[in-house]
Design a protein around this motif. Structure first.
Motif, short mmCIF file in Angstrom:
data_model
loop_
_atom_site.label_atom_id
_atom_site.label_comp_id
_atom_site.label_asym_id
_atom_site.label_seq_id
_atom_site.Cartn_x
_atom_site.Cartn_y
_atom_site.Cartn_z
N GLN A 103 0.86 -1.18 0.00
CA GLN A 103 0.00 0.00 0.00
C GLN A 103 0.90 1.23 0.00
O GLN A 103 1.96 1.23 0.61
N THR A 104 0.45 2.25 -0.70
CA THR A 104 1.20 3.50 -0.72
C THR A 104 0.25 4.59 -0.26
O THR A 104 -0.85 4.73 -0.79
N GLY A 105 0.65 5.33 0.77
CA GLY A 105 -0.25 6.36 1.27
C GLY A 105 0.44 7.31 2.24
O GLY A 105 1.64 7.19 2.50
N LEU A 106 -0.35 8.23 2.75
CA LEU A 106 0.16 9.26 3.66
C LEU A 106 0.54 8.65 5.00
O LEU A 106 -0.17 7.81 5.52
N GLU A 107 1.64 9.15 5.53
CA GLU A 107 2.05 8.69 6.86
C GLU A 107 2.60 9.88 7.64
O GLU A 107 3.27 10.75 7.08
N GLY A 108 2.31 9.89 8.92
CA GLY A 108 2.83 10.93 9.80
C GLY A 108 3.26 10.30 11.11
O GLY A 108 3.20 9.10 11.27
N CYS A 109 3.70 11.13 12.06
CA CYS A 109 4.21 10.62 13.33
C CYS A 109 4.01 11.68 14.40
O CYS A 109 4.25 12.87 14.13
N LEU A 110 3.61 11.27 15.59
CA LEU A 110 3.39 12.23 16.69
C LEU A 110 4.69 12.94 17.07
O LEU A 110 4.65 14.03 17.63
N SER A 111 5.83 12.32 16.74
CA SER A 111 7.12 12.95 17.04
C SER A 111 7.61 13.86 15.91
O SER A 111 8.66 14.49 16.03
N VAL A 112 6.83 13.90 14.81
CA VAL A 112 7.16 14.78 13.68
C VAL A 112 5.87 15.54 13.34
O VAL A 112 5.30 15.37 12.26
N PRO A 113 5.39 16.36 14.29
CA PRO A 113 4.04 16.92 14.17
C PRO A 113 3.84 17.78 12.92
O PRO A 113 4.73 18.56 12.55
N GLY A 114 2.68 17.58 12.29
CA GLY A 114 2.31 18.41 11.15
C GLY A 114 2.98 18.05 9.85
O GLY A 114 2.72 18.66 8.82
N LYS A 115 3.86 17.03 9.86
CA LYS A 115 4.59 16.65 8.64
C LYS A 115 4.08 15.29 8.14
O LYS A 115 3.90 14.37 8.94
N TYR A 116 3.89 15.22 6.83
CA TYR A 116 3.40 13.97 6.24
C TYR A 116 4.22 13.63 5.01
O TYR A 116 4.67 14.52 4.28
N GLY A 117 4.38 12.33 4.78
CA GLY A 117 5.06 11.88 3.57
C GLY A 117 4.29 10.71 2.99
O GLY A 117 3.47 10.10 3.67
N VAL A 118 4.58 10.39 1.74
CA VAL A 118 3.95 9.25 1.08
C VAL A 118 4.91 8.07 1.22
O VAL A 118 6.05 8.13 0.77
N VAL A 119 4.43 7.03 1.90
CA VAL A 119 5.29 5.89 2.24
C VAL A 119 4.61 4.58 1.79
O VAL A 119 3.41 4.41 1.97
N THR A 120 5.40 3.69 1.21
CA THR A 120 4.90 2.38 0.79
C THR A 120 5.19 1.35 1.89
O THR A 120 6.30 1.29 2.41
N ARG A 121 4.16 0.60 2.24
CA ARG A 121 4.25 -0.43 3.29
C ARG A 121 3.53 -1.68 2.79
O ARG A 121 2.75 -1.61 1.84
N PRO A 122 3.72 -2.82 3.47
CA PRO A 122 2.90 -4.00 3.13
C PRO A 122 1.42 -3.72 3.42
O PRO A 122 1.12 -2.91 4.31
N TYR A 123 0.51 -4.40 2.70
CA TYR A 123 -0.91 -4.15 2.93
C TYR A 123 -1.44 -4.95 4.12
O TYR A 123 -2.28 -4.48 4.89
N VAL A 124 -0.91 -6.17 4.28
CA VAL A 124 -1.30 -7.02 5.42
C VAL A 124 -0.04 -7.30 6.24
O VAL A 124 1.01 -7.60 5.68
N VAL A 125 -0.16 -7.17 7.55
CA VAL A 125 0.99 -7.41 8.43
C VAL A 125 0.55 -8.29 9.60
O VAL A 125 -0.48 -8.04 10.23
N ARG A 126 1.34 -9.33 9.84
CA ARG A 126 1.09 -10.21 10.99
C ARG A 126 2.22 -10.02 12.00
O ARG A 126 3.40 -10.05 11.65
N VAL A 127 1.85 -9.81 13.26
CA VAL A 127 2.82 -9.50 14.32
C VAL A 127 2.73 -10.57 15.41
O VAL A 127 1.63 -10.98 15.79
N ARG A 128 3.89 -10.99 15.88
CA ARG A 128 3.95 -11.84 17.07
C ARG A 128 4.51 -10.97 18.19
O ARG A 128 5.50 -10.26 18.00
N ALA A 129 3.86 -11.01 19.34
CA ALA A 129 4.27 -10.16 20.45
C ALA A 129 3.88 -10.82 21.76
O ALA A 129 3.28 -11.89 21.77
N GLN A 130 4.24 -10.17 22.86
CA GLN A 130 3.77 -10.60 24.17
C GLN A 130 2.77 -9.59 24.69
O GLN A 130 2.85 -8.40 24.33
N ASP A 131 1.83 -10.06 25.51
CA ASP A 131 0.88 -9.13 26.12
C ASP A 131 1.46 -8.63 27.46
O ASP A 131 2.59 -8.97 27.80
#
Ligand code: NI
Length: 168
Positions: free
Chosen positions: A83-111
Motif C-alpha cells: 500500500q502507498t499512502g500518507l504517513e505521519g508521526c506524533l514525534s514529527v508533528p504536522g509533517k506527512y510523507g507518502v510511504v509504501t508499506r505492506p498491505y497485510v501485516v502479521r505480528v507476534r508479540a507478548q501481552d
C-alpha cells in the motif's frame, strides 16, 4: 493514569535501539496505561515507548475498531501485498510523507502478562504496526521518503484521494 510527554524528532531517544522487556510487572502496566491515555489524547493511532522517553520494546496501536492493542517485544512475522499512502508521526508533528508499506501485516508479540500472541491486520493498522515497530529500532518514517509534503501538496494529495474514492 497520566499523560506522558511525547519527544520530538531530533531527540536522542528516537535514534536508539530499545531493550527487550523481561519483567512484566506493575511498572510495565503503568507505562502501558499511560501510553494508551497519551495516544488517545494525541489523536494518533500508534505510540512507541521511545516516543515517551522509555527505551523498551513496547508500543500501542489503535485499530480501526478503536481497540488499543498492546505489543511487547513485537516482531513482524508475515506480510502480504503493498500500500502507498500518507504517513505521519506524533514525534514529527504536522509533517506527512507518502510511504509504501505492506498491505497485510502479521505480528507476534507478548501481552502485558508476558503471554505470546499473534495479531494480523491490514490497511492503516498494518501500516501502523510497521511504523511503531520501527521506532523500537530507532527509525522514523521520514527515512522512507525523500520528500515531506508542503501544506499545499498535502491538501492536493487529500483532494485527489477524495476524488478517486468518489469514482470508485
Ligand atoms: Ni511515529
Amino acid at each position: 493514569m497520566a499523560l506522558r510527554k511525547i519527544v520530538l524528532q531530533g531527540d536522542e531517544c528516537l535514534k536508539k535501539k530499545c531493550r527487550v522487556v523481561t519483567d512484566f510487572n506493575s511498572r510495565l502496566h503503568i507505562l502501558l496505561d499511560d501510553m494508551a491515555e497519551t495516544l488517545l489524547d494525541s489523536g494518533g493511532v500508534g505510540l512507541a515507548a521511545p516516543q515517551v522517553g522509555i527505551l523498551r520494546r513496547v508500543c500501542v496501536v489503535m485499530n480501526e475498531d478503536d481497540e488499543i492493542i498492546e505489543l511487547i517485544n513485537p516482531e513482524i512475522v508475515a506480510t502480504e501485498g503493498e500500500q502507498t499512502g500518507l504517513e505521519g508521526c506524533l514525534s514529527v508533528p504536522g509533517k506527512y510523507g507518502v510511504v509504501t508499506r505492506p498491505y497485510v501485516v502479521r505480528v507476534r508479540a507478548q501481552d502485558r502478562n508476558g503471554d505470546f500472541f499473534e495479531v494480523e491486520d491490514e490497511g492503516l493498522t498494518a501500516r501502523c504496526f510497521c511504523h511503531e515497530i520501527e521506532h523500537l529500532d530507532g527509525h522514523l518514517f521520514v527515512e522512507h521518503t525523500d520528500h515531506l509534503l508542503s501544506d499545499e501538496e498535502l491538501a492536493e494529495y487529500i483532494r485527489r484521494q477524495e476524488e478517486e474514492e468518489e469514482q470508485e
